[in-house]
Design a protein around this motif. Sequence first.
Motif, mmCIF file in Angstrom:
data_model
loop_
_atom_site.group_PDB
_atom_site.id
_atom_site.type_symbol
_atom_site.label_atom_id
_atom_site.label_comp_id
_atom_site.label_asym_id
_atom_site.label_seq_id
_atom_site.Cartn_x
_atom_site.Cartn_y
_atom_site.Cartn_z
ATOM 1 N N PHE A 114 -0.428 -43.262 7.269
ATOM 2 C CA PHE A 114 -1.511 -43.547 8.234
ATOM 3 C C PHE A 114 -1.017 -44.199 9.521
ATOM 4 C CE2 PHE A 114 -1.190 -47.490 5.897
ATOM 5 C CZ PHE A 114 -1.072 -47.063 4.576
ATOM 6 N N THR A 115 0.284 -44.492 9.624
ATOM 7 C CA THR A 115 0.818 -45.031 10.889
ATOM 8 C C THR A 115 2.042 -44.226 11.310
ATOM 9 O OG1 THR A 115 1.962 -46.699 9.557
ATOM 10 C CG2 THR A 115 -0.004 -47.416 10.730
ATOM 11 N N PHE B 174 -2.006 -53.251 10.649
ATOM 12 C CA PHE B 174 -1.064 -53.911 9.737
ATOM 13 C C PHE B 174 -1.788 -54.282 8.457
ATOM 14 C CE2 PHE B 174 -2.744 -58.148 10.492
ATOM 15 C CZ PHE B 174 -3.224 -58.094 11.801
ATOM 16 N N GLY B 175 -1.002 -54.427 7.397
ATOM 17 C CA GLY B 175 -1.593 -54.817 6.122
ATOM 18 C C GLY B 175 -0.649 -55.774 5.420
ATOM 19 N N ARG C 199 -4.904 -52.120 -8.292
ATOM 20 C CA ARG C 199 -3.978 -51.063 -8.721
ATOM 21 C C ARG C 199 -3.672 -51.252 -10.196
ATOM 22 N NH1 ARG C 199 0.241 -50.444 -3.572
ATOM 23 N NH2 ARG C 199 -1.409 -50.641 -2.026
ATOM 24 N N GLN D 178 -5.545 -58.342 0.027
ATOM 25 C CA GLN D 178 -4.842 -57.956 1.252
ATOM 26 C C GLN D 178 -5.646 -58.401 2.467
ATOM 27 O OE1 GLN D 178 -4.228 -53.662 1.201
ATOM 28 N NE2 GLN D 178 -2.301 -53.905 0.103
ATOM 29 N N SER E 203 -7.002 -50.619 3.683
ATOM 30 C CA SER E 203 -6.991 -49.633 4.778
ATOM 31 C C SER E 203 -8.269 -48.777 4.888
ATOM 32 C CB SER E 203 -5.748 -48.747 4.673
ATOM 33 O OG SER E 203 -4.586 -49.544 4.748
ATOM 34 N N GLY F 116 3.481 -54.582 6.141
ATOM 35 C CA GLY F 116 3.656 -53.243 6.689
ATOM 36 C C GLY F 116 2.759 -53.051 7.901
ATOM 37 N N CYS F 117 3.216 -52.230 8.866
ATOM 38 C CA CYS F 117 2.418 -52.039 10.074
ATOM 39 C C CYS F 117 2.843 -50.784 10.820
ATOM 40 C CB CYS F 117 2.551 -53.255 10.990
ATOM 41 S SG CYS F 117 4.227 -53.511 11.601
ATOM 42 N N HIS G 77 -6.095 -50.395 -1.430
ATOM 43 C CA HIS G 77 -5.665 -51.218 -0.298
ATOM 44 C C HIS G 77 -6.892 -51.470 0.591
ATOM 45 C CE1 HIS G 77 -4.235 -47.177 1.794
ATOM 46 N NE2 HIS G 77 -5.402 -47.049 1.204
ATOM 47 N N GLN H 289 -10.426 -49.612 7.715
ATOM 48 C CA GLN H 289 -10.064 -49.016 9.017
ATOM 49 C C GLN H 289 -10.929 -47.781 9.272
ATOM 50 O OE1 GLN H 289 -6.099 -47.937 10.125
ATOM 51 N NE2 GLN H 289 -5.128 -49.402 8.755
ATOM 52 N N PHE I 171 4.559 -44.990 6.543
ATOM 53 C CA PHE I 171 3.232 -44.975 5.922
ATOM 54 C C PHE I 171 2.534 -43.732 6.456
ATOM 55 C CE2 PHE I 171 4.258 -49.535 6.369
ATOM 56 C CZ PHE I 171 4.179 -49.924 5.046
HETATM 57 N N1 PHE Z 1 -2.065 -50.153 3.290
HETATM 58 C C1 PHE Z 1 -0.664 -50.470 3.228
HETATM 59 C C2 PHE Z 1 -0.348 -50.950 1.792
HETATM 60 O O1 PHE Z 1 -1.226 -51.210 1.030
HETATM 61 C C3 PHE Z 1 -0.290 -51.547 4.219
HETATM 62 C C4 PHE Z 1 -0.430 -51.116 5.661
HETATM 63 C C5 PHE Z 1 -1.611 -51.305 6.343
HETATM 64 C C6 PHE Z 1 0.646 -50.524 6.322
HETATM 65 C C7 PHE Z 1 -1.737 -50.902 7.669
HETATM 66 C C8 PHE Z 1 0.540 -50.139 7.634
HETATM 67 C C9 PHE Z 1 -0.649 -50.331 8.295
HETATM 68 O O2 PHE Z 1 0.806 -51.072 1.424
#
Ligand code: PHE
Length: 306
Positions: free
Chosen positions: A205-206, A260-261, A149, A162, A125, A236-237, A123, A128, A203
């Motif tokens: 990370f959030t 968010f992603g 993936r 993404q 992320s 997602g966020c 991803h 970040q 998630f």
């Molecule tokens: N990284 C998550 C994914 O690949 C998406 C995401 C990013 C969710 C940032 C919340 C915050 O599904």
Amino acid sequence: MSKSEKANAGKTLNIIKKEIEDHFLNKRQEILDIELNSKLINEKIDISLPVRPVKSGSIHPITKTLDEITSILASMGFEVKEGPHIEDEYNNFTALNISENHPARQDHDTFYLNKKNMLLRTHTSPVQIRVMSQKKLPIKIIAPGATYRCDDDATHSPMFHQVEGLLVDKNANMAQLKSVIKILLEKFFQIENIPVRFRPSYFPFTEPSAEVDIGCSKKNNTLEIGKDEEWLEVLGCGMVNVKVLENCGIDAEKYRGFAFGLGVERFAMLKYGINDLRMFYENDLKWLKNYSFNPNGFPNIIRGLR
Ligand code: PHE
């Protein structure tokens, strides 16, 4: 010849000389004219001839969608950051609070590389982590790019794209996150007051986390975005998990973050009515002719800023 004979003969000879010269020049001009006329006739450009078709490239729908999302978020002050596609386990998982035996690590179907702890990012992320670890606060960035993936069927491709968003500031909050997402969705789908729902989710990370749905209708097998009948998940966020802030050395007492992603292919498919994910990567000219975009006058934040 005597002197007077010489004077007479000179006059006559001069007249003859002039006559020969005139003849010569006339003949020369005549030959040049013939040459020029034949050039004019033979090299005539037929302006009524149809032009040869000019083959020009076009903008791939993924590029177009990336550019659209990027320019909407750039207009809200988000700066574009990029990270490497080859990542380590720490940035891709551990620092994002996905521990060794966390189910998410297995869910990600990761491509591991031969080198220890290295992988293809699953991803965006990890960008970040890279940005937060530099600790230049506040942070307001997006990270568009390819992700990988080990998955390949009608709705999954081993390589996809993404766009990550991250804002870290003293008073970052969920209301700001909601309004950024709402503006992004309204502008991207060009539908004012598009129905948007934030649904609690998870998630690592959030915290709290949410998945975002938009309203649509699916009557007669046709999907219409912006209707108030059914919900469709688009991204997602959540608020950046305090553990993640701390892993990057950010004082979580003073700073908050939201992230968010979103999946670019999904956004492109929804907006441009593309229903087979795999066609994005087939390089099928007929498909590209149908779904790609004219490069002229095409706004391009990413390339424009380079
Ligand atoms: N990284 C998550 C994914 O690949 C998406 C995401 C990013 C969710 C940032 C919340 C915050 O599904």
